[in-house]
Design an enzyme around this catalytic site. Structure first.
Site, mmCIF file in Angstrom:
data_model
loop_
_atom_site.group_PDB
_atom_site.id
_atom_site.type_symbol
_atom_site.label_atom_id
_atom_site.label_comp_id
_atom_site.label_asym_id
_atom_site.label_seq_id
_atom_site.Cartn_x
_atom_site.Cartn_y
_atom_site.Cartn_z
ATOM 1 N N ASP A 230 0.853 -1.091 -0.157
ATOM 2 C CA ASP A 230 -0.068 -0.006 0.044
ATOM 3 C C ASP A 230 1.145 1.209 -0.058
ATOM 4 O O ASP A 230 2.198 1.268 0.400
ATOM 5 C CB ASP A 230 -0.992 0.173 1.237
ATOM 6 C CG ASP A 230 -2.150 1.107 1.055
ATOM 7 O OD1 ASP A 230 -2.406 1.776 0.113
ATOM 8 O OD2 ASP A 230 -3.120 0.978 1.727
HETATM 9 C C1 BGC Z 1 -4.927 3.438 0.234
HETATM 10 C C2 BGC Z 1 -5.204 2.320 -0.772
HETATM 11 C C3 BGC Z 1 -4.929 3.104 -2.353
HETATM 12 C C4 BGC Z 1 -3.591 3.656 -2.133
HETATM 13 C C5 BGC Z 1 -3.289 4.715 -3.449
HETATM 14 C C6 BGC Z 1 -3.715 4.364 0.070
HETATM 15 O O1 BGC Z 1 -3.816 5.318 0.995
HETATM 16 O O2 BGC Z 1 -4.991 2.746 1.388
HETATM 17 O O3 BGC Z 1 -6.473 1.644 -1.069
HETATM 18 O O4 BGC Z 1 -4.888 2.233 -3.369
HETATM 19 O O5 BGC Z 1 -3.798 4.909 -1.051
HETATM 20 O O6 BGC Z 1 -4.216 5.812 -3.523
#
Ligand code: BGC
Length: 774
Positions: A230
């Site tokens: 993530d």
């Molecule tokens: C979120 C993800 C997301 C990523 C990119 C993160 O903070 O938890 O679900 O895909 O950001 O935006």
């Protein structure tokens, strides 16, 4: 084109290999032009495409227009595998048109608490339902040659402290509740990537969790795609690589790559090991690259129409007293609540989409109502403010009083639920509650339309006749709401989550969101309806609940076998008939219950569901196939799924509470459970084994002549063994000495016999027993 990836790797420098292990910028991977390695783009989902306008911009609330489909809670309420696959296909087409190679979704974390700020994005509290829906979503997107990233692996069930919280969850709950959604979807549909979450699981960050990534995901489930982090979730780059994390996102300007280079040079990690990660990465990069298509468009209007169809199939009719719905297309209707003109149709955070167009519920209601209806709108509350505006309520009451029916739009404003923080309570704004109560006092015909991404309390539930849970239904939800209100569409969604009466009824209540950065999943496997049902806690609306404008009758449950082994499959059939006057869809749910179990098991667990369409009077046979996993629990000693021999109930109904048909089957386990005996095995455990009782009995006979001393521990034990019972007999359970013996570990025989039963004898029992019985 067949590529020799291994050869390519052999031509790469260490620096080049390490460079592939993190992003170029926020959304892209690094290209290596020298040897023709392409860069690919990943962007957010899940309920549509959120492509930032520039690759170095986060693009929150400012992204390329895309179709905004209903968000996770709503999509799941459709319980419709095919429909979700179609949504996936449409999103895949938009990715191709926007030159996106990997879509960051689906988001499949369990709804452990109604408070999780991101529940609107997640699907359900039930892992089987999640796995089925996510599998079809992935199938849809990937059928277009676009990859997915199933997220957030794993146990990322809250937003508060989400980046560092340590989730303490026992292995059984992890396997049965938190991983099944990933497991089922991965095994069925092979997503190209898995996104490792921010949090720790049992003390180790998910991004560097060997147990989660290498052991379970790769070795057990045979996942052969890549694991990405993530955004910003990597704590220690080298540990993460060792645990099996391939790409760290986003880029770190090469800072993190240096750590990999250094670790290889120092021998902390072998270059061969790095090569395996690079091989996985290259496989996906080339696959993605080869599926790119230039100059593609998508039909935005067709996707909008699909979004509308999906929205109408997601909404859940919670209550419909006196058949207040569908509304008649005549008379006077008051439309109350600012949400009717400023709809909330998606949640905030990384999934926030700039829609291609937007339907306003009030406008759509006026269009569908026709000329014979007189419609008046009044705001009732100010969406942006928490305070109650009495003047607006008075105005609304006046209009409602002079109408035949009042339709009130209420729910959660944007600031109440979002990625990044959790809700503090389950209430909608007091101004919405007061409005509903005030209107219900002067108007008997009240329908509430709810716009929210997760369960809410409804203090006015008995004062209103109709409740439509419209969820966050995407850009076309306005029209879908109007169609359902006037009966152009027959509601057919059902809750994929329980609505508790109040927050404190929820099983995670005492352990959410944890303290000192640790959250203890104290409720174990008893999440959602598994808890409410087993504990007998009455919910506001149960898991699986949803009404229709027609009625259905369930008959004739039939299984093709009634005695099977755990290796067999079994077919269950039921007949379902539309007994009402309108065509409609019904979601038939199958639950399984282990009637008697040696471990704690929920009262029932969902193991099958089908959504079918029936014309009035039409009847169809619905078929479910069950296998070992439908009946198994995860046995932590066996480290495997296990079905205990015994009777199982198969329950079929229209919700988790409304079970209409049942039958019982018998299953025989084919797994022989090897028991390991130790000096801490209890006497009862030992004598439950026929050899164990004989071994102890022989030793006692050897060392002890009967002294008739009724207080003597060995005498008591000897007498018990002579009764030939498999345990210290129950008739004597009330006897303190017998009860004591029963629970006593073998080793205590030495101390309590004053050394007559020696330590060697204890070891003799253990050794002989382990040799004979295994
Ligand atoms: C979120 C993800 C997301 C990523 C990119 C993160 O903070 O938890 O679900 O895909 O950001 O935006």
């Amino acid at each position: 084109m067949k590529r020799d990836i291994k050869k390519l790797i052999s031509e790469m420098t260490l620096e080049e290999k390490a460079s592939l292990c993190s992003g170029l910028n926020l959304w892209q991977t690094k290209p290596i032009e020298r040897i023709g390695i392409p860069s690919i783009t990943m962007t957010d989902g899940p309920h549509g495409l959120r492509k930032a306008n520039k690759s170095d911009e986060l693009g929150l609330n400012n992204s390329v227009p895309a179709t905004c489909f209903p968000s996770g809670s709503a999509l799941a309420a459709s319980w419709d595998r095919d429909l979700i696959e179609k949504v996936g296909e449409a999103i895949g087409e938009e990715c191709i048109a926007e030159d996106v190679q990997i879509l960051l979704g689906p988001a499949v974390n369990i709804k452990r608490s109604p408070l999780c700020g991101r529940n609107f994005e997640y699907l359900s509290e039930d892992p089987y339902l999640i796995s089925e829906l996510a599998a079809n979503y992935i199938k849809g997107v990937q059928s277009k040659g676009v990859g997915t990233s199933i997220k957030h692996y794993a146990a990322n069930n809250q937003e508060d402290y989400r980046m560092t919280v340590d989730v303490k969850v026992n292995e059984r709950a992890l396997r049965e509740i938190y991983l099944v959604g990933f497991e089922g979807a991965i095994k069925q549909s092979q997503p190209w990537t898995v996104m490792a979450s921010y949090n720790k699981v049992n003390g180790v960050y998910a991004t560097e969790n060997e147990h989660l990534i290498n052991e379970i995901l790769r070795n057990e489930w045979k996942f052969d795609g890549i694991v990405i982090s993530d955004w910003g979730a990597v704590n220690d780059r080298v540990e993460a690589l060792k645990a099996g994390l391939d790409i760290e996102m986003p880029g770190s300007g090469g800072e993190e790559d240096k750590k990999i280079i250094e670790a290889v040079k120092k021998g902390q990690i072998s270059e061969e090991y790095l090569n395996t990660a690079v091989e996985r990465i290259l496989n996906i990069l080339f696959k993605a690259y080869e599926n790119k298509k230039k100059n593609q468009n998508y039909d935005a209007e067709r996707h909008h129409q699909l979004a509308r169809q999906v929205a109408s199939e997601c909404m859940v009719l919670l209550k419909n007293e006196d058949e207040i719905l569908p509304l008649k297309k005549r008379g006077k209707i008051a439309i109350i609540g600012e949400l009717a003109v400023k709809p909330r149709y998606q949640g905030g955070g990384s999934s926030h989409i700039v829609p291609t167009k937007l339907e306003i519920p009030y406008d759509e209601i006026t269009k569908i109502a026709g000329n014979a209806v007189e419609i008046k709108y009044t705001p009732g509350y100010e969406l942006e403010k928490d305070e109650t505006n009495n003047k607006l309520i008075e105005e609304a009451a006046y209009i409602a009083k002079n109408s035949d029916v009042a339709v009130i739009f209420a729910g959660l404003p944007d600031s109440y639920e979002s990625e990044g923080y959790d809700r503090e309570h389950m209430r909608i704004p007091e101004s919405h509650n007061k409005l509903i109560q005030a209107i219900a006092e002067i108007q008997p015909n009240v329908v509430v339309v709810l716009c929210n991404g997760s369960p809410i309390e409804m203090p006015w539930i008995h004062q209103v006749k109709g409740i439509l849970e419209a969820y966050l239904g995407g850009q076309a939800s306005g029209g879908a709401i109007a169609e359902i209100l006037f009966g152009e569409k027959n509601p057919c969604g059902k809750l994929a989550e329980t609505f508790p009466r109040e927050l404190k009824d929820n099983p995670s209540y005492l352990n959410f969101p944890g303290e000192k950065n640790v959250v203890n999943y104290g409720e174990g496997i008893f999440v959602g309806y598994r808890y409410y049902d087993t504990k007998g806690v009455e919910p506001l609306f149960p898991f699986g609940h949803g009404l229709s404008y027609t009625t259905f009758e369930y008959t004739n449950i039939f299984t093709n076998k009634n005695k099977i082994t755990d290796n067999d499959t079994i077919e269950v059939r039921v007949k379902v008939k539309n007994t009402g006057k309108r065509a409609g869809k019904e979601i038939i749910q199958l639950y399984v219950r282990d009637i008697q179990s040696s471990v704690a098991r929920p009262h029932k667990e969902l193991k099958g569901f089908q959504k079918i369409y029936l014309e009035p009077g039409e009847e169809k046979t619905v078929v479910f196939n069950l296998d070992k996993r439908s009946f198994a629990y995860y046995d932590v000693d066996l480290k495997d799924w296990y079905v205990e021999t015994g009777d199982f109930e198969i329950l079929v109904g229209s919700s988790s509470k409304n079970i209409l048909l049942k039958t019982v089957i018998h299953i025989t386990s084919t797994t022989s459970v090897q028991k390991e005996y130790t000096r801490n095995s209890t006497i009862n455990d030992v004598i439950a084994n026929q050899y164990g009782r004989q071994i102890i009995y022989n030793i006692i006979k050897r060392i002890k002549s009967d002294t008739n001393d009724s207080q003597d521990m060995l005498n008591i034990l000897k007498k018990q063994l002579e009764t030939n019972s498999q345990e210290i007999s129950s008739s004597s359970q009330k006897d303190m000495m017998n009860a004591f013996l029963k629970n006593m570990p073998l080793r205590a025989l030495t101390i309590l016999s004053n050394g007559i039963f020696t330590e060697e004898m204890v070891n003799e029992v253990v050794d002989e027993l382990n040799t004979i019985s295994n």
